[in-house]
Design an enzyme around this catalytic site. Structure first.
Site, PDB file in Angstrom:
ATOM      1  CG  ASP A 126      12.309  -8.264 -21.073  1.00 30.74           C
ATOM      2  OD1 ASP A 126      11.383  -7.315 -21.307  1.00 30.74           O
ATOM      3  OD2 ASP A 126      12.289  -8.765 -20.344  1.00 30.74           O
TER       4      ASP A 126
ATOM      5  CB  SER B  47       8.672  -8.932 -13.467  1.00 34.95           C
ATOM      6  OG  SER B  47       9.162  -9.994 -14.107  1.00 34.95           O
TER       7      SER B  47
ATOM      8  CG  HIS C 174       8.662  -9.341 -19.322  1.00 39.28           C
ATOM      9  ND1 HIS C 174       9.987  -9.113 -18.936  1.00 39.28           N
ATOM     10  CD2 HIS C 174       8.051  -9.650 -18.060  1.00 39.28           C
ATOM     11  CE1 HIS C 174       9.959  -9.399 -17.588  1.00 39.28           C
ATOM     12  NE2 HIS C 174       9.111  -9.682 -17.011  1.00 39.28           N
TER      13      HIS C 174
END
Ligand SMILES: *[C@@H]1O[C@H](CO)[C@@H](O)[C@H](O)[C@H]1NC(C)=O
Ligand SMILES: *[C@@H]1O[C@H](CO)[C@@H](O)[C@H](O)[C@H]1NC(C)=O
Ligand SMILES: *[C@@H]1O[C@H](CO)[C@@H](O)[C@H](O)[C@H]1NC(C)=O
Length: 368
Positions: free
Chosen positions: A215, A311, A152
């Site tokens: 992911d 992230s 992502h």
């Protein structure tokens, strides 16, 4: 001369490794040893995979003398691990080269790292004009030319924010070079390096609409980087296809500058860290019913563990309980909690051991 590694090498520690043969849980080991010319681990006799068939002789035991544990033997690595390793031309760094990190201050809550902690941490740099860059995600150096991050971080950006570079050797984003003053000395790192990315490979089955399944993405650097005390790879765990095993109860670590696409985390100029406890798949499914194979959960118990980290950045497990073990990349920060001010919501991580074959296969298919 400051050398974290020389100190570390003197300390015998115990380690958690993932065994691939049948038992999918990591087992504890107490340092490396040799069986003939083969590498092995010192383990409790009953935890060694070859235990039923092998009569451990005194030579085997003498390689793993411990004052605390009387039943240690030198256990060869499980054959599946070796077969797996030989399958590929391009290899990952092995423990000793990977996973070294200073650990002066153990984690108590989200606090600043020291300048040498987690030297595999990367900042991903995005640009729309090639002149100004934003750092919006994190990643982990796993090889001199490869960084692992979340899919992502690569796919959900604005079209004009292109991922171009990886920054390594960073600690304090507001100064360069970085220096940390300790009681008796001052350590300065060489300036950080920004390395161009020449290939981005997203997992073929990445599905953001399905709770961010798969992911994971690999970034190939356009040159090999030289490992230093401030730029080093993290170790990857052994491959495992276990569905349920989730490291439940293990204390792990997350770190970062609060760089995230979800705008949830507190931003810091200095790399910060926090401890985070892994939870079982069953209890995580209460919060995330669509959890799939290849995901694990941790945190939710404290604000720090919910909000800290980048992230795409690492979830890390240190392989010992006393000092100086190697760090393993157990997860990639994937889904954050939507409520950073509260507690109670765990975070979802891509479970790295589920993707080892994809990682090795992808690196090897893209090695030239
Ligand atoms: C942590 O880093 C921040 C940002 O530079 C700094 O203001 C703060 O004093 C540091 N905290 C400690 C305990 O060194
Ligand atoms: C980070 O750099 C800034 C600017 O030089 C400095 O004021 C700050 O104290 C540094 N943080 C730490 C923790 O050294
Ligand atoms: C890597 O990228 C930089 C910047 O575009 C370029 O100058 C350099 O030649 C590239 N290195 C390699 C080995 O391709």
């Amino acid at each position: 001369m400051f050398s974290a590694r020389s100190i570390r090498n003197l300390i015998i520690c115990c380690t958690i490794i993932a065994t691939v043969n049948g038992a999918n849980k990591p087992v504890i080991h107490y340092g490396r040893c040799n069986v003939g010319s083969e590498a092995g681990y010192c383990q409790h006799r009953h935890q060694c995979w070859e235990q039923p068939n092998v009569d451990f002789n005194s030579a085997s035991r003498s390689r793993c003398v411990s004052q605390v544990h009387s039943d240690l033997v030198c256990c060869r690595r499980a054959p599946v691990v070796e077969a797996f390793a030989m399958q590929y031309r391009l290899q990952l760094p092995q423990p000793g080269v990977c996973g070294n990190s200073e650990f002066d201050n153990r984690i108590v809550g989200g606090e600043n790292t020291s300048i040498t902690e987690y030297p595999w941490m990367a900042l991903l740099r995005y640009t729309n004009d090639g002149a100004e860059y934003d750092s919006l995600c994190g990643g982990s150096l796993i090889h001199e030319r490869w960084v692992l991050t979340a899919a992502h971080c690569v796919t959900s950006r604005d079209a004009d924010q292109q991922l171009r570079q990886v920054r390594l050797g960073e600690w304090n984003t507001t100064s360069s070079p970085d220096c940390q003053v300790f009681k008796t000395n001052r350590i300065c790192a060489p300036p950080h390096i920004d390395v161009n990315i020449d290939r981005i490979i997203v997992h073929e089955q990445y599905t953001p609409e399905n709770n961010y399944a798969n992911d994971i993405a690999l970034l190939r650097l356009n040159r090999s980087v030289t490992f230093t005390d401030f730029v080093q790879p993290i170790c990857l765990p052994a491959a495992s296809n276990s569905v349920e095993y989730a490291y439940a109860g293990y204390a792990m670590e997350i770190a970062g500058w609060g760089k995230t696409d979800q705008a949830l985390f507190s931003v810091s100029p200095v790399k910060k860290k926090a401890e985070i406890t892994a939870i079982s798949i069953a209890s995580c499914k209460v919060v995330y019913p669509q959890l799939v194979n290849g995901q694990i959960c941790a945190g939710g118990d404290t604000k720090e563990s919910t909000c800290r980290g980048d992230s795409g950045g690492p979830l890390m497990l240190q392989d010992n309980f006393e000092s100086s073990g190697n760090f393993y990349l157990t997860g990639i920060i994937s889904l954050g909690s939507s409520n950073c001010n509260g507690v109670g919501s765990p975070r979802v991580f891509t479970r790295v051991e589920h993707y080892i074959n994809w990682i090795m296969g992808t690196m090897n298919a893209n090695s030239s």
